[in-house]
Design a protein around this motif. Structure first.
Motif, PDB file in Angstrom:
ATOM      1  N   TYR A 149       0.842  -1.181   0.000  1.00 34.94           N
ATOM      2  CA  TYR A 149       0.000   0.000   0.000  1.00 34.94           C
ATOM      3  C   TYR A 149       0.879   1.233   0.000  1.00 34.94           C
ATOM      4  O   TYR A 149       1.998   1.230   0.496  1.00 34.94           O
ATOM      5  CB  TYR A 149      -1.038   0.003   1.123  1.00 34.94           C
ATOM      6  CG  TYR A 149      -0.532   0.040   2.532  1.00 34.94           C
ATOM      7  CD1 TYR A 149      -0.358   1.255   3.186  1.00 34.94           C
ATOM      8  CD2 TYR A 149      -0.263  -1.127   3.227  1.00 34.94           C
ATOM      9  CE1 TYR A 149       0.077   1.302   4.496  1.00 34.94           C
ATOM     10  CE2 TYR A 149       0.170  -1.088   4.543  1.00 34.94           C
ATOM     11  CZ  TYR A 149       0.337   0.130   5.172  1.00 34.94           C
ATOM     12  OH  TYR A 149       0.765   0.163   6.461  1.00 34.94           O
TER      13      TYR A 149
ATOM     14  N   VAL B 274      -7.438   1.648   1.329  1.00 43.59           N
ATOM     15  CA  VAL B 274      -7.505   0.954   2.615  1.00 43.59           C
ATOM     16  C   VAL B 274      -7.118   1.908   3.744  1.00 43.59           C
ATOM     17  O   VAL B 274      -6.267   2.779   3.567  1.00 43.59           O
ATOM     18  CB  VAL B 274      -6.593  -0.285   2.649  1.00 43.59           C
ATOM     19  CG1 VAL B 274      -7.063  -1.330   1.655  1.00 43.59           C
ATOM     20  CG2 VAL B 274      -5.150   0.074   2.387  1.00 43.59           C
ATOM     21  N   PRO B 275      -7.757   1.728   4.910  1.00 38.68           N
ATOM     22  CA  PRO B 275      -7.361   2.548   6.059  1.00 38.68           C
ATOM     23  C   PRO B 275      -5.985   2.117   6.563  1.00 38.68           C
ATOM     24  O   PRO B 275      -5.622   0.943   6.476  1.00 38.68           O
ATOM     25  CB  PRO B 275      -8.442   2.262   7.097  1.00 38.68           C
ATOM     26  CG  PRO B 275      -9.101   1.004   6.663  1.00 38.68           C
ATOM     27  CD  PRO B 275      -8.867   0.851   5.193  1.00 38.68           C
ATOM     28  N   THR B 276      -5.218   3.074   7.057  1.00 37.01           N
ATOM     29  CA  THR B 276      -3.887   2.785   7.586  1.00 37.01           C
ATOM     30  C   THR B 276      -3.814   3.237   9.035  1.00 37.01           C
ATOM     31  O   THR B 276      -4.745   3.843   9.562  1.00 37.01           O
ATOM     32  CB  THR B 276      -2.790   3.515   6.795  1.00 37.01           C
ATOM     33  OG1 THR B 276      -2.851   4.910   7.102  1.00 37.01           O
ATOM     34  CG2 THR B 276      -2.936   3.304   5.302  1.00 37.01           C
TER      35      THR B 276
ATOM     36  N   LYS C  34      -1.558   8.782  10.802  1.00 43.85           N
ATOM     37  CA  LYS C  34      -2.400   9.974  10.936  1.00 43.85           C
ATOM     38  C   LYS C  34      -2.245  10.906   9.744  1.00 43.85           C
ATOM     39  O   LYS C  34      -3.198  11.565   9.345  1.00 43.85           O
ATOM     40  CB  LYS C  34      -2.083  10.706  12.233  1.00 43.85           C
ATOM     41  CG  LYS C  34      -2.496   9.917  13.446  1.00 43.85           C
ATOM     42  CD  LYS C  34      -2.232  10.670  14.721  1.00 43.85           C
ATOM     43  CE  LYS C  34      -2.659   9.785  15.889  1.00 43.85           C
ATOM     44  NZ  LYS C  34      -2.511  10.436  17.157  1.00 43.85           N
TER      45      LYS C  34
ATOM     46  N   SER D 247      -1.708   9.988   6.690  1.00 44.53           N
ATOM     47  CA  SER D 247      -2.199   9.347   5.470  1.00 44.53           C
ATOM     48  C   SER D 247      -3.166   8.220   5.865  1.00 44.53           C
ATOM     49  O   SER D 247      -2.836   7.039   5.749  1.00 44.53           O
ATOM     50  CB  SER D 247      -1.016   8.801   4.672  1.00 44.53           C
ATOM     51  OG  SER D 247      -1.435   8.288   3.437  1.00 44.53           O
ATOM     52  N   PRO D 248      -4.361   8.582   6.330  1.00 42.62           N
ATOM     53  CA  PRO D 248      -5.278   7.573   6.870  1.00 42.62           C
ATOM     54  C   PRO D 248      -5.833   6.599   5.833  1.00 42.62           C
ATOM     55  O   PRO D 248      -6.265   5.509   6.182  1.00 42.62           O
ATOM     56  CB  PRO D 248      -6.395   8.404   7.494  1.00 42.62           C
ATOM     57  CG  PRO D 248      -6.328   9.730   6.818  1.00 42.62           C
ATOM     58  CD  PRO D 248      -4.890   9.939   6.434  1.00 42.62           C
ATOM     59  N   LEU D 249      -5.808   6.974   4.553  1.00 46.39           N
ATOM     60  CA  LEU D 249      -6.213   6.066   3.470  1.00 46.39           C
ATOM     61  C   LEU D 249      -5.087   5.994   2.455  1.00 46.39           C
ATOM     62  O   LEU D 249      -4.541   7.013   2.046  1.00 46.39           O
ATOM     63  CB  LEU D 249      -7.473   6.572   2.758  1.00 46.39           C
ATOM     64  CG  LEU D 249      -8.791   6.402   3.465  1.00 46.39           C
ATOM     65  CD1 LEU D 249      -9.910   7.034   2.636  1.00 46.39           C
ATOM     66  CD2 LEU D 249      -9.110   4.953   3.738  1.00 46.39           C
ATOM     67  N   GLU D 250      -4.745   4.769   2.061  1.00 48.22           N
ATOM     68  CA  GLU D 250      -3.731   4.604   1.028  1.00 48.22           C
ATOM     69  C   GLU D 250      -4.209   3.580   0.003  1.00 48.22           C
ATOM     70  O   GLU D 250      -5.177   2.859   0.224  1.00 48.22           O
ATOM     71  CB  GLU D 250      -2.388   4.193   1.634  1.00 48.22           C
ATOM     72  CG  GLU D 250      -1.804   5.304   2.477  1.00 48.22           C
ATOM     73  CD  GLU D 250      -0.356   5.128   2.827  1.00 48.22           C
ATOM     74  OE1 GLU D 250       0.274   4.147   2.391  1.00 48.22           O
ATOM     75  OE2 GLU D 250       0.172   5.994   3.552  1.00 48.22           O
TER      76      GLU D 250
END
Length: 72
Positions: free
Chosen positions: A36, A54-56, A59, A61-64
């Motif tokens: 990701y 996808v959520p990561t 903080k 980059s909470p979606l990648e």
């Protein structure tokens, strides 16, 4: 994480890294690998398939973008 210093870009370094990853995965019998990233456009050049956002745990980059490479 992988990073190619700017002065070495455009010289096949990234392609060599991508080929090494795929070759090693194939050698040990892995049929697909995932990564990701925040980047768009790079991995598609090397046959990685975009799967989904996808959520990561990050903080900043909470979606990648999740990618899959099928090893043949």
């Amino acid at each position: 994480n992988v990073y190619v210093e700017e002065k070495f870009r455009g010289k096949g370094v990234c392609r060599a890294l991508m080929n090494t990853v795929a070759d090693n995965a194939k050698r040990i019998g892995v049929s697909e690998i995932y990564l990701y990233t925040r980047h768009t456009g790079l991995y598609e050049k090397f046959n990685w398939e975009f799967v989904d956002l996808v959520p990561t745990f990050r903080k900043d980059s909470p979606l990648e973008r999740l990618y899959r490479l099928k090893i043949e």
